[in-house]
Design a protein around this motif. Structure first.
Motif, mmCIF file in Angstrom:
data_model
loop_
_atom_site.group_PDB
_atom_site.id
_atom_site.type_symbol
_atom_site.label_atom_id
_atom_site.label_comp_id
_atom_site.label_asym_id
_atom_site.label_seq_id
_atom_site.Cartn_x
_atom_site.Cartn_y
_atom_site.Cartn_z
ATOM 1 N N ALA A 45 7.227 4.029 70.444
ATOM 2 C CA ALA A 45 6.734 5.378 70.712
ATOM 3 C C ALA A 45 5.506 5.352 71.619
ATOM 4 C CB ALA A 45 6.400 6.089 69.396
ATOM 5 N N MET A 46 4.604 4.395 71.379
ATOM 6 C CA MET A 46 3.411 4.288 72.220
ATOM 7 C C MET A 46 3.772 3.894 73.650
ATOM 8 S SD MET A 46 0.433 2.538 69.895
ATOM 9 C CE MET A 46 -0.622 2.537 71.314
ATOM 10 N N VAL A 47 4.675 2.931 73.796
ATOM 11 C CA VAL A 47 5.093 2.493 75.122
ATOM 12 C C VAL A 47 5.775 3.639 75.866
ATOM 13 C CG1 VAL A 47 6.626 0.949 76.389
ATOM 14 C CG2 VAL A 47 5.296 0.069 74.462
ATOM 15 N N ALA A 48 6.653 4.365 75.168
ATOM 16 C CA ALA A 48 7.359 5.495 75.786
ATOM 17 C C ALA A 48 6.372 6.570 76.217
ATOM 18 C CB ALA A 48 8.379 6.067 74.808
ATOM 19 N N SER A 49 5.372 6.834 75.370
ATOM 20 C CA SER A 49 4.373 7.846 75.699
ATOM 21 C C SER A 49 3.597 7.458 76.944
ATOM 22 C CB SER A 49 3.408 8.033 74.523
ATOM 23 O OG SER A 49 2.420 8.995 74.822
#
Length: 200
Positions: A45-49
């Motif tokens: 989720a952090m990488v996608a954000s």
């Protein structure tokens, strides 16, 4: 660097997605597998954000760090206590940051919520105090739940109890935000003010 405003559904997916992964993995397997899946989902989720917006909110970063640290302890020591205490640690940390900031005349709520709106100094102080008390109350509630209820109940409450309660609390703060909101100054108004100063 300018931040790209993410689509509301994308923002919701990156925030609730890892929790749903945690919930379903626990129901299908057990808490330890769910913890590993939760850690992976939070990282994704952090990488996608970052890929989509070139930015990761401060709250998401702090939460992810605590998830990874306490998740790793849970898996290494095979002890459920660490992952169950994770919300308590996160909420207590946020409450301490906000409350400590107020003692020094600083309102860190704007940083934690990624400066989504602009308020007067009084508005920031009141909002910061309210959220500090809320985070502390949620920390206490998490301790009560995981120490008195089953693991399955705690997991369900973490996903379907804490999140809705926090969203409801945020909604109840809208009157305060509207009352102390600072209206953005238009470019035309700024140029007019600059012209008046020059003439003066």
């Amino acid at each position: 660097m300018d931040k790209t405003a993410p689509h509301p559904l994308f923002k919701l997916a990156t925030e609730l997605g890892p929790l749903l992964v945690f919930f379903f993995a626990n129901g299908r397997y057990n808490l330890f597998i769910a913890t590993g899946a939760f850690m992976a989902a939070v990282t994704v989720a952090m990488v996608a954000s970052y890929i989509v917006t070139r930015h990761v909110p401060m709250m998401a970063i702090v939460t992810a760090i605590v998830v990874i640290v306490f998740g790793a302890l849970t898996l290494l020591l095979q002890d459920e206590t660490f992952i169950k205490m994770k919300p308590t640690i996160v909420y207590t940390l946020f409450a301490a940051i906000l409350g400590g900031g107020l003692l020094f005349g600083r309102s860190f709520i704007a940083i934690m919520f990624d400066q989504m709106f602009n308020l007067t100094p009084q508005g920031w102080r009141v909002l910061t105090l309210r959220w500090a008390f809320w985070f502390f109350a949620m920390a206490v509630l998490n301790e009560i739940i995981w120490r008195t209820q089953s693991t399955d109940f705690w997991v369900a409450f973490k996903v379907f109890g804490m999140v809705p309660l926090t969203m409801l609390f945020a909604v109840t703060q809208m009157p305060l935000i509207k009352r102390y909101r600072l209206e953005p100054v238009s470019l035309e108004a700024s140029e007019a003010d600059a012209g008046d100063v020059t003439k003066g």
